[in-house]
Design a protein around this motif. Sequence first.
Motif, PDB file in Angstrom:
ATOM      1  N   THR A  38       0.255  -1.207   0.056  1.00 54.22           N
ATOM      2  CA  THR A  38       0.430  -0.118  -0.316  1.00 54.22           C
ATOM      3  C   THR A  38       1.076   1.175   0.111  1.00 54.22           C
ATOM      4  O   THR A  38       0.128   2.404   0.291  1.00 54.22           O
ATOM      5  CB  THR A  38      -1.101   0.092   1.451  1.00 54.22           C
ATOM      6  N   GLU A  71      -2.120   1.898   8.487  1.00 57.80           N
ATOM      7  CA  GLU A  71      -2.847   2.532   8.828  1.00 57.80           C
ATOM      8  C   GLU A  71      -2.186   4.232   8.352  1.00 57.80           C
ATOM      9  O   GLU A  71      -2.989   5.306   8.282  1.00 57.80           O
ATOM     10  CB  GLU A  71      -3.485   3.004  10.356  1.00 57.80           C
ATOM     11  N   ARG A  86      -2.741   4.768   5.101  1.00 57.38           N
ATOM     12  CA  ARG A  86      -4.799   4.993   4.445  1.00 57.38           C
ATOM     13  C   ARG A  86      -5.012   6.535   5.129  1.00 57.38           C
ATOM     14  O   ARG A  86      -4.990   7.536   4.156  1.00 57.38           O
ATOM     15  CB  ARG A  86      -5.434   4.182   5.562  1.00 57.38           C
ATOM     16  N   SER A  87      -4.399   6.895   6.395  1.00 61.06           N
ATOM     17  CA  SER A  87      -4.823   8.497   6.232  1.00 61.06           C
ATOM     18  C   SER A  87      -3.828   9.428   5.536  1.00 61.06           C
ATOM     19  O   SER A  87      -4.442  10.670   5.376  1.00 61.06           O
ATOM     20  CB  SER A  87      -3.876   8.414   7.903  1.00 61.06           C
ATOM     21  N   THR A  88      -2.601   9.434   5.315  1.00 70.16           N
ATOM     22  CA  THR A  88      -1.594  10.291   4.682  1.00 70.16           C
ATOM     23  C   THR A  88      -2.815  10.203   2.731  1.00 70.16           C
ATOM     24  O   THR A  88      -2.672  11.268   2.721  1.00 70.16           O
ATOM     25  CB  THR A  88      -0.607  10.084   4.248  1.00 70.16           C
ATOM     26  N   LYS A  89      -2.895   8.840   2.440  1.00 71.48           N
ATOM     27  CA  LYS A  89      -3.685   8.901   1.198  1.00 71.48           C
ATOM     28  C   LYS A  89      -5.264   9.823   1.352  1.00 71.48           C
ATOM     29  O   LYS A  89      -5.653  10.439   0.193  1.00 71.48           O
ATOM     30  CB  LYS A  89      -3.357   7.903   0.592  1.00 71.48           C
ATOM     31  N   ALA A  90      -5.658  10.049   2.227  1.00 69.98           N
ATOM     32  CA  ALA A  90      -7.221  10.135   2.686  1.00 69.98           C
ATOM     33  C   ALA A  90      -6.995  12.107   2.899  1.00 69.98           C
ATOM     34  O   ALA A  90      -7.702  12.552   2.102  1.00 69.98           O
ATOM     35  CB  ALA A  90      -7.429  10.169   3.442  1.00 69.98           C
ATOM     36  N   GLN A  91      -5.626  12.155   3.251  1.00 74.08           N
ATOM     37  CA  GLN A  91      -5.526  13.568   3.736  1.00 74.08           C
ATOM     38  C   GLN A  91      -4.868  13.770   1.983  1.00 74.08           C
ATOM     39  O   GLN A  91      -5.553  14.893   1.815  1.00 74.08           O
ATOM     40  CB  GLN A  91      -4.637  14.026   4.588  1.00 74.08           C
ATOM     41  N   LYS A  92      -4.254  13.780   1.842  1.00 73.46           N
ATOM     42  CA  LYS A  92      -3.576  13.679   0.351  1.00 73.46           C
ATOM     43  C   LYS A  92      -5.118  14.443  -0.829  1.00 73.46           C
ATOM     44  O   LYS A  92      -5.250  15.108  -1.812  1.00 73.46           O
ATOM     45  CB  LYS A  92      -3.008  13.283  -0.488  1.00 73.46           C
ATOM     46  N   ALA A  93      -5.886  13.158  -0.837  1.00 75.99           N
ATOM     47  CA  ALA A  93      -7.431  12.943  -1.593  1.00 75.99           C
ATOM     48  C   ALA A  93      -7.895  14.629  -1.059  1.00 75.99           C
ATOM     49  O   ALA A  93      -9.119  15.289  -2.248  1.00 75.99           O
ATOM     50  CB  ALA A  93      -7.954  12.194  -1.692  1.00 75.99           C
ATOM     51  N   ALA A  94      -8.391  14.548   0.258  1.00 77.10           N
ATOM     52  CA  ALA A  94      -8.639  15.638   0.371  1.00 77.10           C
ATOM     53  C   ALA A  94      -8.572  17.321   0.420  1.00 77.10           C
ATOM     54  O   ALA A  94      -9.279  17.776   0.363  1.00 77.10           O
ATOM     55  CB  ALA A  94      -9.045  15.381   2.178  1.00 77.10           C
ATOM     56  N   ASP A  95      -7.442  17.220   0.460  1.00 73.11           N
ATOM     57  CA  ASP A  95      -6.402  18.247  -0.020  1.00 73.11           C
ATOM     58  C   ASP A  95      -6.943  18.235  -1.424  1.00 73.11           C
ATOM     59  O   ASP A  95      -6.865  19.697  -1.990  1.00 73.11           O
ATOM     60  CB  ASP A  95      -5.341  18.270   0.173  1.00 73.11           C
TER      61      ASP A  95
END
Length: 139
Positions: free
Chosen positions: A61, A109, A112-121
């Motif tokens: 991942t 985790e 996943r959190s880093t990727k989610a933050q990048k997507a949110a940004d």
Amino acid sequence: MFNSMGETMMKNTYPLKPNQAMHWIGMSVSAVMLIAGCASSPAPTEQMAVSRAAVNNALSTGGNQFAPVQTKSALDKMTAAEQAMADKNYELALRLAEQAEVDARLAAEIVRSTKAQKAADALQEDIRVLREEIERQSR
């Protein structure tokens, strides 16, 4: 009775017969083997498999990129667990495999959190650009 140094010496009044001595020795050896058998742990093959899967998941991942410290820790502990298994030190292997699994799950985790933050940004940036476009067109 006293010996030459004045110490009391006791006479063995109940000597064991040879078959009784063998019986006691056999019982003692059996007890030691039973205790040793109970003390040894079985090989933690299931935990090793679970830990390997968790480490592989963290790697696949993007653990090396987004959670390098936790991923390296998981890999190091997994390697040490495999060495402990080879050495038949099953208690250590179990402990290290469990720690490797925890580190690998933490790495996954973080990924996943880093990727989610990048997507949110990225989504926030898209919203900002759309608002600017709407404002520009409404003038």
